[in-house]
Scaffold this active site. Structure first.
Site, PDB file in Angstrom:
ATOM      1  N   ARG A  16      -6.006  18.677 128.579  1.00  0.00           N
ATOM      2  CA  ARG A  16      -5.680  18.729 129.966  1.00  0.00           C
ATOM      3  C   ARG A  16      -6.952  17.640 130.806  1.00  0.00           C
ATOM      4  O   ARG A  16      -6.488  17.041 131.213  1.00  0.00           O
ATOM      5  CB  ARG A  16      -5.511  20.116 130.297  1.00  0.00           C
ATOM      6  CG  ARG A  16      -4.733  20.604 131.649  1.00  0.00           C
ATOM      7  CD  ARG A  16      -5.837  20.302 132.852  1.00  0.00           C
ATOM      8  NE  ARG A  16      -7.095  21.142 132.807  1.00  0.00           N
ATOM      9  CZ  ARG A  16      -7.958  20.831 133.600  1.00  0.00           C
ATOM     10  NH1 ARG A  16      -8.076  20.168 134.882  1.00  0.00           N
ATOM     11  NH2 ARG A  16      -9.078  21.643 133.606  1.00  0.00           N
ATOM     12  N   ASP A  17      -7.985  18.694 130.864  1.00  0.00           N
ATOM     13  CA  ASP A  17      -8.909  17.895 131.457  1.00  0.00           C
ATOM     14  C   ASP A  17      -9.346  16.855 131.065  1.00  0.00           C
ATOM     15  O   ASP A  17      -9.798  15.731 131.636  1.00  0.00           O
ATOM     16  CB  ASP A  17     -10.011  19.042 131.667  1.00  0.00           C
ATOM     17  CG  ASP A  17     -11.137  18.779 132.668  1.00  0.00           C
ATOM     18  OD1 ASP A  17     -11.156  17.730 133.315  1.00  0.00           O
ATOM     19  OD2 ASP A  17     -12.093  19.666 132.748  1.00  0.00           O
ATOM     20  N   HIS A 208     -18.110  26.276 132.182  1.00  0.00           N
ATOM     21  CA  HIS A 208     -17.468  24.905 131.776  1.00  0.00           C
ATOM     22  C   HIS A 208     -18.338  23.930 132.519  1.00  0.00           C
ATOM     23  O   HIS A 208     -18.418  23.551 133.748  1.00  0.00           O
ATOM     24  CB  HIS A 208     -16.095  25.076 132.498  1.00  0.00           C
ATOM     25  CG  HIS A 208     -15.308  23.847 132.568  1.00  0.00           C
ATOM     26  ND1 HIS A 208     -13.993  23.844 132.159  1.00  0.00           N
ATOM     27  CD2 HIS A 208     -15.455  22.452 132.870  1.00  0.00           C
ATOM     28  CE1 HIS A 208     -13.459  22.356 132.337  1.00  0.00           C
ATOM     29  NE2 HIS A 208     -14.367  21.670 132.568  1.00  0.00           N
ATOM     30  N   HIS A 210     -19.680  19.834 132.867  1.00  0.00           N
ATOM     31  CA  HIS A 210     -19.542  18.114 132.796  1.00  0.00           C
ATOM     32  C   HIS A 210     -20.856  17.534 132.750  1.00  0.00           C
ATOM     33  O   HIS A 210     -21.785  18.238 133.172  1.00  0.00           O
ATOM     34  CB  HIS A 210     -18.894  17.773 134.040  1.00  0.00           C
ATOM     35  CG  HIS A 210     -17.323  17.868 134.053  1.00  0.00           C
ATOM     36  ND1 HIS A 210     -16.304  17.048 134.056  1.00  0.00           N
ATOM     37  CD2 HIS A 210     -16.629  19.312 134.106  1.00  0.00           C
ATOM     38  CE1 HIS A 210     -15.298  17.601 133.995  1.00  0.00           C
ATOM     39  NE2 HIS A 210     -15.557  19.151 133.999  1.00  0.00           N
ATOM     40  N   CYS A 241     -12.373  15.135 137.107  1.00  0.00           N
ATOM     41  CA  CYS A 241     -11.153  15.544 138.142  1.00  0.00           C
ATOM     42  C   CYS A 241     -10.955  14.319 138.710  1.00  0.00           C
ATOM     43  O   CYS A 241     -11.708  13.529 139.196  1.00  0.00           O
ATOM     44  CB  CYS A 241     -12.020  16.607 139.065  1.00  0.00           C
ATOM     45  SG  CYS A 241     -10.900  16.829 140.486  1.00  0.00           S
ATOM     46  N   ASN A 250     -16.443  15.969 130.326  1.00  0.00           N
ATOM     47  CA  ASN A 250     -17.056  17.134 129.875  1.00  0.00           C
ATOM     48  C   ASN A 250     -18.113  17.188 129.106  1.00  0.00           C
ATOM     49  O   ASN A 250     -18.303  16.163 128.511  1.00  0.00           O
ATOM     50  CB  ASN A 250     -15.637  17.997 129.471  1.00  0.00           C
ATOM     51  CG  ASN A 250     -14.491  18.337 130.303  1.00  0.00           C
ATOM     52  OD1 ASN A 250     -14.529  19.284 130.960  1.00  0.00           O
ATOM     53  ND2 ASN A 250     -13.561  17.661 130.414  1.00  0.00           N
TER      54      ASN A 250
END
Length: 307
Positions: A16-17, A208, A210, A241, A250
């Site tokens: 996803r990300d 989470h 990055h 994003c 990430n």
């Protein structure tokens, strides 16, 4: 010296990300191959996709099809990010195990990313909570820019704690605190983890990070020292994003797992198979990824001195 946990859990967000910002749009079959490589590596929690507008994020337009193809997978939690009620309805119809509701810690980022203030997002979350339990889906929350906003700057810990408290009051305990554009510093990570422990002990936090400014694994290390045992990451360091400037990838899953295993911390993941998954991801997206261990190999890998 800090006592580190014996084990941590990792949710893989590469599907996803990781893919939402890639120029090359993968087919559903390619995503399935990627997902199966991650599962083969031992992942039991995958953030598979996001039910957002296909016009805004065409990379994830096949969300329902991908979830349907993975539905028969055993012992793997399939998560789907949802930004609003419409996304939640689509995720429930696709039988996602977990709806990850996303909101921003700042109104400026919320307006750009979600077209909503944090207050408006919380009101929508209240409505979604009424829908999901009947469908058998759990709701988690992902709080963006919890360590700094590219538009508003530093986000006070007290503000983040206040939003988390409101989330908890709605009956949700599992919250991911996201360093969306890699603005977090060791001091901020320590402060937020400590505040969560002291003020909201019933919250079950995931961090989470990055790696935008090279501090991703530093953040993980500090979080471990403060008792955080859930993390989110992406193989190869994929991700970012699409609605925030300079949102690089990430924290890399295999790099983090390599570090954790060398510290004697269990993850339930197979490092060699993670490296294989990262190399597959690199082939699929058609560019060199940022992971270091996939390039150099584990530190235990030796070489023939005559080679």
């Amino acid at each position: 010296m800090a006592r580190f946990p014996d084990r941590v859990s990792i949710t893989e967000v590469g599907l996803r990300d990781g893919l939402q910002i890639e120029k090359r749009i993968l087919s559903t079959d390619e995503k399935l191959a990627f997902a199966r490589a991650l599962i083969d590596a031992g992942h039991t929690s995958l953030e598979v996709t996001s039910f957002v507008s296909p016009a805004r994020v065409p990379q994830l337009a096949d969300a329902a099809e991908l979830l349907a193809a993975l539905r028969s997978t055993q012992n793997v939690e399939l998560k789907a990010l949802v930004p609003n009620i419409r996304g939640a309805e689509r995720a429930i119809a696709a039988e996602a195990d977990v709806l990850v509701f996303v909101l921003s810690a700042t109104d400026t980022h919320g307006a750009r990313n979600l077209n909503r203030s944090s207050h408006e997002s919380l009101a929508e979350l209240h409505d979604i909570i009424k829908m999901a339990p009947a469908a058998g889906a759990r709701i988690d929350v992902s709080l963006s820019v919890a360590f700094g906003c590219p538009f508003e700057g530093d986000v006070p810990v007290e503000k983040v704690i206040g939003i988390a408290d409101r989330i908890q009051q709605l009956g949700i305990s599992r919250v991911s605190f996201c360093d969306t554009t890699g603005m977090g510093t060791p001091r901020q990570v320590k402060a937020l983890a400590g505040a969560l422990r002291d003020k909201l002990p019933k919250i079950d936090p995931a961090f989470h990070f990055h790696n935008t400014r090279g501090l991703g694994l530093v953040g993980v290390l500090v979080a471990l020292q403060e008792g955080i045992v859930r993390f989110e990451s992406s193989v190869g360091g994929l991700g970012g994003c699409p609605f925030a400037p300079n949102a690089a990838g990430n924290v890399c899953t295999e790099d983090m797992v390599h570090m954790l295993h060398e510290m004697g911390i269990e993850t339930g993941l197979d490092l060699i198979r993670l490296i294989d998954a990262a190399r597959l991801a690199e082939q699929l997206v058609g560019r060199t990824l940022d992971g270091q261990v996939m390039k150099a190999g584990p530190r235990s890998s030796l070489h023939d001195c005559d080679g």
